[in-house]
Design an enzyme around this catalytic site. Structure first.
Site, PDB file in Angstrom:
ATOM      1  CE  LYS A 249      56.572  50.595 -18.296  1.00  0.00           C
ATOM      2  NZ  LYS A 249      55.455  50.998 -19.153  1.00  0.00           N
ATOM      3  CE  LYS A 302      59.571  51.430 -20.756  1.00  0.00           C
ATOM      4  NZ  LYS A 302      58.185  51.613 -21.014  1.00  0.00           N
TER       5      LYS A 302
HETATM    6  C1  PBG Z   1      53.346  53.268 -21.133  1.00  0.00           C
HETATM    7  C2  PBG Z   1      54.792  53.335 -21.474  1.00  0.00           C
HETATM    8  C3  PBG Z   1      55.810  54.083 -20.866  1.00  0.00           C
HETATM    9  C4  PBG Z   1      56.956  53.854 -21.599  1.00  0.00           C
HETATM   10  C5  PBG Z   1      56.628  52.953 -22.602  1.00  0.00           C
HETATM   11  N1  PBG Z   1      55.292  52.629 -22.494  1.00  0.00           N
HETATM   12  C6  PBG Z   1      55.767  55.048 -19.755  1.00  0.00           C
HETATM   13  C7  PBG Z   1      55.455  54.626 -18.395  1.00  0.00           C
HETATM   14  O1  PBG Z   1      55.318  53.452 -18.080  1.00  0.00           O
HETATM   15  O2  PBG Z   1      55.288  55.544 -17.589  1.00  0.00           O
HETATM   16  C8  PBG Z   1      58.281  54.488 -21.335  1.00  0.00           C
HETATM   17  C9  PBG Z   1      59.152  54.623 -22.517  1.00  0.00           C
HETATM   18  C10 PBG Z   1      60.277  55.571 -22.397  1.00  0.00           C
HETATM   19  O3  PBG Z   1      60.559  56.162 -21.343  1.00  0.00           O
HETATM   20  O4  PBG Z   1      60.934  55.759 -23.416  1.00  0.00           O
HETATM   21  N2  PBG Z   1      53.038  52.535 -20.020  1.00  0.00           N
HETATM   22 ZN    ZN Z   2      51.028  52.933 -19.165  1.00  0.00          ZN
END
Ligand code: PBG
Ligand code: ZN
Length: 379
Positions: A249, A302
């Site tokens: 991520k 992601k």
């Molecule tokens: C929470 C989370 C996020 C997303 C999924 N879970 C946001 C982040 O990490 O700031 C992003 C999902 C998206 O942009 O569709 N940590």
């Molecule tokens: Zn988060």
């Protein structure tokens, strides 16, 4: 060091590779001499000399198999189906709420008493999984509502599993929607604490699993969170609850619209001390391996579209089920361009879906899920 040159050229062909000359047929002496001269003149390792006997060349006609839709379908290598799709759902505490997200046309926050309408659309589309995000009425420093047995996400899981038991309900496990500072972990002196956050994440996962979640999806990027959650789940008797780990991520600008939807933008700084630096594809493989070693059942990459290289490498290097998260910013860009009439939304979305499948995703989390399901049905 020998190369096979195919049958396209019938004879009179020579390949000079480094010190070797590979010759076909009667041109042996001549081509050897030519290659020798070439290599002296150019002083290069690889010189390819090809003699084509005019008229003997066989035209390769790739277009033969592109001639009709049915032929194209027959030789098609990848596809996307409705069972590949996971649809994110934002559930907000309160009553009678259906809030549109301005930056994500078509996506809403629903309170539980209004969610049936969205569940009906999911049922009708035939989508089989949802990824749940809870938005609590009260946030605090420690994100207490994330691991409250009767918090919004836990209640949403209970409700959805009651009215739609066959739907696979996946709970996102993070604190940022629940903390007043909007970070994914506890904070002390402006530092996001790692080890101190783990028990809270574990508790969040356990309460979600006990509420009936079919899977948990830890997205917080704390080190050791998969192991901590696996251990806690097992201890709580949730041995069969799989973990879908957000392993690679990235700290990404593509999450902007999501943070509007989930009210989870960090109050200060950014997430770069815990989410990955997107410059590092090799590090991504290490993070993926760590999560596998810690007990992850599914690996998420992601965002998706700017990171298909990572997805592809992961599909070569691991045999784990892979999931692409087609994130909010990716959705918003398509929606904005489509709303302006600049692109054909269906074509672009389907191309993106196949891009992720081609790169190696078995499943795709996407805000387009219901539209894709509809388009697939129309085909
Ligand atoms: C929470 C989370 C996020 C997303 C999924 N879970 C946001 C982040 O990490 O700031 C992003 C999902 C998206 O942009 O569709 N940590
Ligand atoms: Zn988060």
């Amino acid at each position: 060091r020998c190369s096979y040159l195919g049958t396209a050229f019938k004879w009179g062909m020579a390949l000079y590779v480094g010190d070797y000359v590979i010759l076909l047929d009667i041109w042996l002496k001549i081509t050897e001499a030519i290659c020798f001269v070439f290599s002296k003149v150019l002083d290069s390792c690889y010189v390819l000399i090809v003699f084509i006997q005019i008229g003997e060349y066989i035209m390769i006609r790739r277009r033969r198999l592109r001639a009709t839709e049915n032929l194209r379908a027959l030789v098609r290598e990848t596809s996307v189906s409705v069972s590949d799709l996971i649809y994110p759902l934002f559930v907000i505490e309160g009553n009678d709420i259906k809030n549109p997200i301005d930056s994500m046309p078509g996506i809403y926050q629903y309170s539980l008493d209004r969610i049936d309408e969205e569940l009906d659309r999911i049922r009708e589309a035939g989508v089989k999984g949802v990824l749940l995000f809870g938005i609590p009425a009260h946030k605090d420093e420690c994100g207490t509502e994330a691991y409250n047995e009767h918090g919004i996400i836990q209640e949403a899981i209970r409700y959805i599993k009651k009215v739609f038991p066959e739907l696979v309900v996946i709970a996102d496990i993070c604190l940022c929607e629940y903390t007043s500072h909007g970070h994914c972990g506890l904070i002390k002196d402006g530092i996001i604490l790692n080890d101190e956050t783990l028990p809270l994440l574990a508790k969040t996962a356990v309460t979600c699993a006990q509420a009936g979640a079919d899977m948990v999806a830890p997205s917080n990027m704390m080190d050791g969170h998969i192991a901590a959650i696996r251990e806690a789940l097992d201890e709580a008797g949730c041995k069969m609850t799989p973990i879908m780990a957000y392993s690679a991520k990235m700290a990404s600008g593509y999450y902007g619209p999501f943070r509007d939807a989930a009210h989870s933008a960090p109050g200060f700084g950014d997430r770069k001390t815990y989410q990955m630096d997107y410059h590092n594809p090799r590090e991504a493989m290490r993070d993926i391996q760590d999560d596998i070693d810690e007990g992850a059942d599914i690996i998420i990459i992601k965002p998706a579209l700017a990171f298909l290289d990572i997805l592809k490498t992961a599909s070569w290097e691991t045999d784990m089920p892979l999931c692409a998260y087609n994130v909010s910013g990716e959705y918003s860009m398509v929606k904005a361009a489509a709303a302006n009439g600049w692109i054909d939304e269906k074509k672009i979305v389907m191309e993106n879906m196949i891009g992720m499948k081609r790169a190696g995703a078995q499943m795709i989390i996407t805000y387009h899920a219901l539209d894709v399901a509809k388009w697939l049905r129309e085909e």
